[in-house]
Design an enzyme around this catalytic site. Structure first.
Site, PDB file in Angstrom:
ATOM      1  N   GLU A 127       7.981  -6.581  -8.925  1.00  0.00           N
ATOM      2  CA  GLU A 127       8.412  -6.505  -7.533  1.00  0.00           C
ATOM      3  C   GLU A 127       8.596  -7.932  -7.010  1.00  0.00           C
ATOM      4  O   GLU A 127       7.743  -8.783  -7.295  1.00  0.00           O
ATOM      5  CB  GLU A 127       7.376  -5.788  -6.673  1.00  0.00           C
ATOM      6  CG  GLU A 127       7.908  -5.565  -5.251  1.00  0.00           C
ATOM      7  CD  GLU A 127       6.932  -4.777  -4.357  1.00  0.00           C
ATOM      8  OE1 GLU A 127       5.810  -4.469  -4.785  1.00  0.00           O
ATOM      9  OE2 GLU A 127       7.321  -4.479  -3.225  1.00  0.00           O
ATOM     10  N   GLY A 266      -1.763 -10.339  -3.986  1.00  0.00           N
ATOM     11  CA  GLY A 266      -3.079  -9.716  -4.145  1.00  0.00           C
ATOM     12  C   GLY A 266      -3.144  -8.772  -5.339  1.00  0.00           C
ATOM     13  O   GLY A 266      -4.027  -8.875  -6.172  1.00  0.00           O
ATOM     14  N   ASN A 270       2.153  -1.000  -9.877  1.00  0.00           N
ATOM     15  CA  ASN A 270       2.915  -0.448 -11.006  1.00  0.00           C
ATOM     16  C   ASN A 270       2.396   0.931 -11.399  1.00  0.00           C
ATOM     17  O   ASN A 270       1.193   1.140 -11.476  1.00  0.00           O
ATOM     18  CB  ASN A 270       2.790  -1.366 -12.211  1.00  0.00           C
ATOM     19  CG  ASN A 270       2.907  -2.821 -11.850  1.00  0.00           C
ATOM     20  OD1 ASN A 270       3.927  -3.240 -11.323  1.00  0.00           O
ATOM     21  ND2 ASN A 270       1.845  -3.578 -12.077  1.00  0.00           N
ATOM     22  N   HIS A 302      -5.532   0.330  -1.441  1.00  0.00           N
ATOM     23  CA  HIS A 302      -4.122   0.104  -1.090  1.00  0.00           C
ATOM     24  C   HIS A 302      -3.212   0.397  -2.293  1.00  0.00           C
ATOM     25  O   HIS A 302      -2.246   1.155  -2.179  1.00  0.00           O
ATOM     26  CB  HIS A 302      -3.953  -1.345  -0.617  1.00  0.00           C
ATOM     27  CG  HIS A 302      -2.551  -1.715  -0.249  1.00  0.00           C
ATOM     28  ND1 HIS A 302      -2.082  -1.684   1.047  1.00  0.00           N
ATOM     29  CD2 HIS A 302      -1.511  -2.116  -1.004  1.00  0.00           C
ATOM     30  CE1 HIS A 302      -0.828  -2.064   1.058  1.00  0.00           C
ATOM     31  NE2 HIS A 302      -0.452  -2.326  -0.176  1.00  0.00           N
ATOM     32  N   GLU A 303      -3.528  -0.213  -3.413  1.00  0.00           N
ATOM     33  CA  GLU A 303      -2.653  -0.039  -4.588  1.00  0.00           C
ATOM     34  C   GLU A 303      -2.684   1.409  -5.063  1.00  0.00           C
ATOM     35  O   GLU A 303      -1.659   1.967  -5.443  1.00  0.00           O
ATOM     36  CB  GLU A 303      -3.058  -0.984  -5.719  1.00  0.00           C
ATOM     37  CG  GLU A 303      -3.103  -2.466  -5.341  1.00  0.00           C
ATOM     38  CD  GLU A 303      -1.878  -2.964  -4.612  1.00  0.00           C
ATOM     39  OE1 GLU A 303      -0.779  -2.418  -4.827  1.00  0.00           O
ATOM     40  OE2 GLU A 303      -2.016  -3.903  -3.792  1.00  0.00           O
ATOM     41  N   GLU A 325       5.014  -0.347   2.661  1.00  0.00           N
ATOM     42  CA  GLU A 325       3.907  -1.261   2.943  1.00  0.00           C
ATOM     43  C   GLU A 325       3.215  -0.972   4.270  1.00  0.00           C
ATOM     44  O   GLU A 325       1.994  -0.955   4.359  1.00  0.00           O
ATOM     45  CB  GLU A 325       4.373  -2.717   2.863  1.00  0.00           C
ATOM     46  CG  GLU A 325       4.828  -3.151   1.460  1.00  0.00           C
ATOM     47  CD  GLU A 325       3.783  -2.942   0.361  1.00  0.00           C
ATOM     48  OE1 GLU A 325       2.606  -2.703   0.695  1.00  0.00           O
ATOM     49  OE2 GLU A 325       4.143  -2.993  -0.831  1.00  0.00           O
TER      50      GLU A 325
HETATM   51  N1  PHE Z   1       3.550  -4.441  -3.519  1.00  0.00           N
HETATM   52  C1  PHE Z   1       2.347  -5.232  -3.548  1.00  0.00           C
HETATM   53  C2  PHE Z   1       1.403  -4.581  -2.536  1.00  0.00           C
HETATM   54  O1  PHE Z   1       1.532  -4.705  -1.366  1.00  0.00           O
HETATM   55  C3  PHE Z   1       2.494  -6.650  -3.163  1.00  0.00           C
HETATM   56  C4  PHE Z   1       3.301  -7.495  -4.073  1.00  0.00           C
HETATM   57  C5  PHE Z   1       4.587  -7.848  -3.730  1.00  0.00           C
HETATM   58  C6  PHE Z   1       2.768  -7.942  -5.240  1.00  0.00           C
HETATM   59  C7  PHE Z   1       5.338  -8.658  -4.533  1.00  0.00           C
HETATM   60  C8  PHE Z   1       3.502  -8.773  -6.044  1.00  0.00           C
HETATM   61  C9  PHE Z   1       4.789  -9.118  -5.695  1.00  0.00           C
HETATM   62  O2  PHE Z   1       0.573  -3.830  -2.875  1.00  0.00           O
HETATM   63 ZN    ZN Z   2       1.427  -2.701  -0.785  1.00  0.00          ZN
END
Ligand code: PHE
Ligand code: ZN
Length: 898
Positions: A127, A266, A270, A302-303, A325
């Site tokens: 990402e 952070g 995936n 969060h993840e 987000e």
């Molecule tokens: N999508 C991730 C999150 O908010 C953040 C992220 C963005 C990590 C870009 C790496 C690169 O949980």
């Molecule tokens: Zn996120």
């Protein structure tokens, strides 16, 4: 303007993808010198797209293409073209199989986007647009495909080979082995992940609500495997919570987390294989602070929550980033509120919003939570998209109420499962599930800037009414000179002279009342630029409690006098507003002292702030045995507003006067209440073993807040108290709090103690990277003179490197963001330092470099002397050759916009 400047991409230019990729088959051969990626992609023309003869795929400049084949035939050189960022296939059929082979060098990838090395392992970060650095692809979130990935590597150094989904086959040959993974769920390329390394793991299981058993694994390098138990627990709590609160069950049979030391952000969601910055997953009592534990719990949640809000339902394009987000941050916030104290969490959230998002919204990078354009999408992982985005989702929750909000989210997930959608779909689901009209509410997505809400109140003793006149106004922001009025929830209570809530009435259409434990709150729907609310049955002249729970992300003005604020501080049934009243009082008192300092008069601190703090401390002493979460609230009430927030509230930020005034007020409180602080400190010391439980965290936060005041004058006795805590503590919360206070102390008594403590600390923890990060942070945040010299010297330290983002941020971040007197030194030395770091980092890791820049972008808020110096540094950066699009976008927007 230089040649070939990066171009902006606009939301209005969105077009559906020309082709779809049904299946993605990857073969990745990992080697020390060169990695080979062979991709076999099944393309079909998108029936919804305009018919174009050629197909252009995305790719990074470091793809060394060795093979391009369509349907088994290698293409001639005139059948395709390759440049820095694309592979164009000329005259493609409607349906075909493309096979490409590229060579890449992950070991040279210092930007940490795509496939790269973290220490001895290989890992990925895709990402937003990292996948294109791995292979040629349609690297956009609305192209979703089923992935099958084979990883082939040397056995000894890479015994663990991971990718998304389930491992379906494996084998070995000589000193190499391979594993094939299959992910049954369609996903966009940004959710792809791969990890290879010599890793250890812990395992757990989770039984889902439908009775399926899920295998949970957390992987780290061997030296960190003793710090992942807490994350495993947090993961199980998150999985349960998402079932109970949102009805969302996990879908694959296995869920993996991998901790990596070099990571730009952070963590990353995936599919089935989350990759975490070690800073957001590792926790052990002696190495991790309470704040660290809370962060691990929040980020794990969060993840995990992204599995539904992000992965099962994903974004159509990157302008929709807040769809996943904002929603997911709101979800992890609600989770943390449920695990600990709702009010404490809310205060933390609002402090964060005010410290990071409000300034962003008032500066040159101001953008709506759904931006209209960007040059580099990496620059839009912002406090606005995340934190303001979460506030917007929270407002649906406040306007609709818990149950109707859930009906909306159920409809959203059910309708859009497996799709890539826009924020509009979210709003429509909320609207249609509840037969609600959210037309005007949509301005929150398209308008930038922080709305200002001004309220006046008038009591009519004959009619027994209290009339609120409310005005809203949103200041102009780049590209948006005028704004439409917002629809927002204004949560209001009225206090009688005993401090109890009055059960008032309001007009039907504005009213949704919340009644619980002596609380009486009405949620007024503010829609007009100017609107009057008449509240009835108000038996006596009330003190209004406005914007309870911070019901909308706005700046609220009401002319409270200091006695009213003290009253609210004591009595408001809304915990958030009790804290807020204390902040307002402190701001008022500090601002008065700022004025005195600027006028050259002897500063006089209003006694009332001391009395208010005395009351709070007495309560802490009297109710010491309550053993509740109140202690965390008391600690928060004892914290004066930060210098940054005080700056944010002034027209022109007078850094030095704000610092001096705040210290003056702190000093007065510390001197006059030292006995009470000492009692509170002693009462909250504990011999019990460390536990990251909310009540223990609360107790430690109160104790360390008291110690901070005790160390304000820091005489010999207090220095030894602090040293005692530093040396005797079994946990990093107390150790680091004491170290920080010693380092920050200006007293002669602390001088030797601090150098010894710093040396001991370093020697003790030299092998624990995250603790050494803290060692850098504490020194860089020190407000005493000569900190820049120390920071400069630390740059040469053997443990320092710009290549590891955590380490780079540990030194640069606190100095530039949390140390206003030093960063804004009149000489401009702080600005020069930051610009030097950004220039150096630009060539190593553009994404991290660009993020560091934000304090310089705020140059318009300072006096002419500082403005000139800050702008000169921005211009120096802009004049560099080889500026990354990331840094270019932020610097150019900062200097150009008038
Ligand atoms: N999508 C991730 C999150 O908010 C953040 C992220 C963005 C990590 C870009 C790496 C690169 O949980
Ligand atoms: Zn996120």
């Amino acid at each position: 303007m230089k040649e070939g400047q990066p171009q902006a991409i606009h939301l209005k230019d969105y077009k559906v993808p020309p082709f779809l990729i049904e299946t993605t088959d990857l073969h990745v051969e990992l080697n020390e010198d060169e990695t080979f990626v062979t991709a076999t992609l099944r393309f079909t023309r998108n029936p919804d797209a305009e018919n174009e003869k050629d197909l252009m795929l995305d790719g990074g400049k470091d793809l060394d293409t060795r093979l391009v084949e369509i349907d088994g035939r290698e293409l001639l050189s005139n059948e395709y073209a390759i440049d820095d960022q694309s592979l164009t296939l000329f005259g493609v059929p409607d349906s075909f199989e493309l096979k490409t082979k590229v060579a890449i060098k992950p070991q040279e990838n210092t930007a940490l986007e795509g496939l790269y090395r973290s220490g001895d392992m290989f890992c990925t970060q895709c990402e937003a647009e990292g996948f294109r650095n791995i292979t040629w692809y349609l690297d956009r979130p609305d192209v979703m495909s089923v992935y099958r990935t084979t990883i082939d590597a040397e056995k000894k150094n890479y015994p663990i080979l991971l990718s998304n989904g389930n491992a379906v086959a494996r084998g070995e040959e000589g000193d190499r082995h391979w594993v094939t993974w299959e992910d049954p769920f369609k996903k966009p390329a940004y959710l792809f992940a791969l990890v290879a390394g010599n890793l250890e793991f812990i395992e757990g299981t989770f039984e889902t609500m439908s009775g399926r058993s899920i295998t949970l694994q957390i992987f780290t390098e061997s030296h960190n495997i003793d710090k992942v138990d807490y994350a495993m627990d947090a993961l199980k709590r998150s999985m349960r919570w998402d079932e109970e609160v949102y009805g969302r069950e996990y879908d694959l049979d296995i869920f993996m987390i991998v901790a990596v030391e070099s990571f730009n952000m952070g963590a990353m969601e995936n599919k089935g294989l989350n990759i975490f910055n070690t800073s957001c997953v590792l926790a052990r009592p002696d190495t991790t602070t309470d704040a660290g534990y809370e962060r691990v719990e929040a980020v794990v949640a969060h993840e995990y929550f992204h599995n539904w809000s992000g992965n099962r339902v994903t974004c159509r394009d990157w302008f929709q980033l807040s769809l996943k987000e904002g929603f997911t941050v709101f979800r992890d916030q609600s989770f943390s509120e449920d695990m600990g104290s709702e009010t404490v969490c809310r205060v933390d959230q609002v402090q964060m919003l005010r410290a990071a998002q409000f300034p962003e919204d008032a500066g040159p990078m101001s953008h709506p939570i759904r931006p209209d354009s960007y040059i580099e999408i990496n620059n839009f992982y912002t406090a606005t998209v995340y934190e303001k985005g979460a506030e917007v989702v929270r407002m649906y929750h406040t306007l609709l109420g818990e149950e109707r909000f859930r009906k909306g989210s159920d409809l959203y997930f059910e309708r859009h499962d497996g799709q890539a959608v826009t924020t509009e779909e979210f709003t429509l689901a909320m609207e249609e599930a509840n037969d609600a009209d959210l037309g005007q509410f949509r301005h929150w997505y398209s308008q930038s800037g922080t709305p200002q809400v001004t309220v006046t109140g008038e009591y009519d003793s004959d009619a027994k009414t209290f009339t609120l006149d409310v005005e809203q106004f949103c200041p102009p922001t780049p590209g948006q000179p005028e704004k439409a009025a917002y629809h927002m929830p204004l949560a209001v209570g009225l206090l009688d002279s005993n401090g109890d809530d009055i059960a008032f009435t309001a007009e039907e259409r504005d009213l949704a009342t919340v009644r619980k434990d002596g609380e009486y709150t009405a949620v007024l729907h503010l829609r007009e630029p100017k609107q009057t609310f008449v509240l009835g049955d108000v038996s006596e002249e009330p003190v209004p409690s406005l914007l309870r729970g911070f019901s909308a992300p706005v700046k609220l003005t009401y002319q409270y006098d200091r006695d009213q604020l003290m009253f609210l501080m004591k009595h408001d049934s809304d915990g958030f507003n009790r804290w807020e009243a204390g902040q307002r009082l402190a701001i008022d008192v500090i601002q008065e002292v700022v004025g005195q300092i600027q006028a050259g008069i002897e500063p006089m601190v209003d006694e009332r702030i001391v009395r208010a703090f005395e009351h709070v401390l007495n309560e802490a002493v009297e109710r010491n045995d309550d053993d509740g979460l109140d202690k965390a609230m008391i600690a928060l009430m004892l914290a004066l507003p930060s210098e940054q927030y005080l700056g944010e509230l002034s027209e022109i930020v007078d850094v030095d006067s704000i610092h001096a005034a705040r210290e003056e007020v702190r000093g007065a409180i510390a001197r006059q209440l030292s006995g009470l602080f000492l009692s509170v400190y002693k009462l909250n010391k504990s011999e019990e073993a460390y536990a990251p439980e909310p009540t223990d965290i609360a107790r430690r936060s109160l104790k360390n807040a008291a110690l901070a005041y005790l160390m304000q004058p820091s005489d010999t006795e207090m220095v030894s108290l602090c040293v005692e805590q530093f040396e005797g503590s079994d946990n990093m919360t107390d150790t680091s709090a004491a170290l920080r206070l010693l380092v920050n102390s200006a007293s002669a008594e602390a001088r030797d103690a601090k150098e010894k403590a710093l040396t001991d600390f370093y020697n003790r923890w030299a092998d624990e990277a995250l603790v050494i990060d803290m060692w850098f942070q504490i020194q860089a945040a020190c407000p005493l003179p000569n900190t820049l010299e120390r920071v400069d010297a630390l740059k040469q330290h053997e443990a320092y490197t710009l290549k590891n983002p955590n380490r780079a941020r540990a030194l640069i971040g606190p100095f530039c963001n949390a140390n206003p007197v030093n960063f804004h030194d009149r000489s401009g030395s702080g600005y020069r330092y930051l610009a030097d770091q950004v220039i150096e980092l630009n060539g190593i890791n553009p994404q991290v470099a660009a993020r560091m820049l934000s304090p310089l972008t705020r140059w318009r808020r300072f006096d002419p002397g500082r403005q000139k110096l800050m702008k000169a540094e921005l211009e120096r950066i802009l004049a560099q050759d080889d500026l990354s699009p990331d840094v270019f976008e932020i610097v150019s927007k900062s200097v150009e916009q008038e």
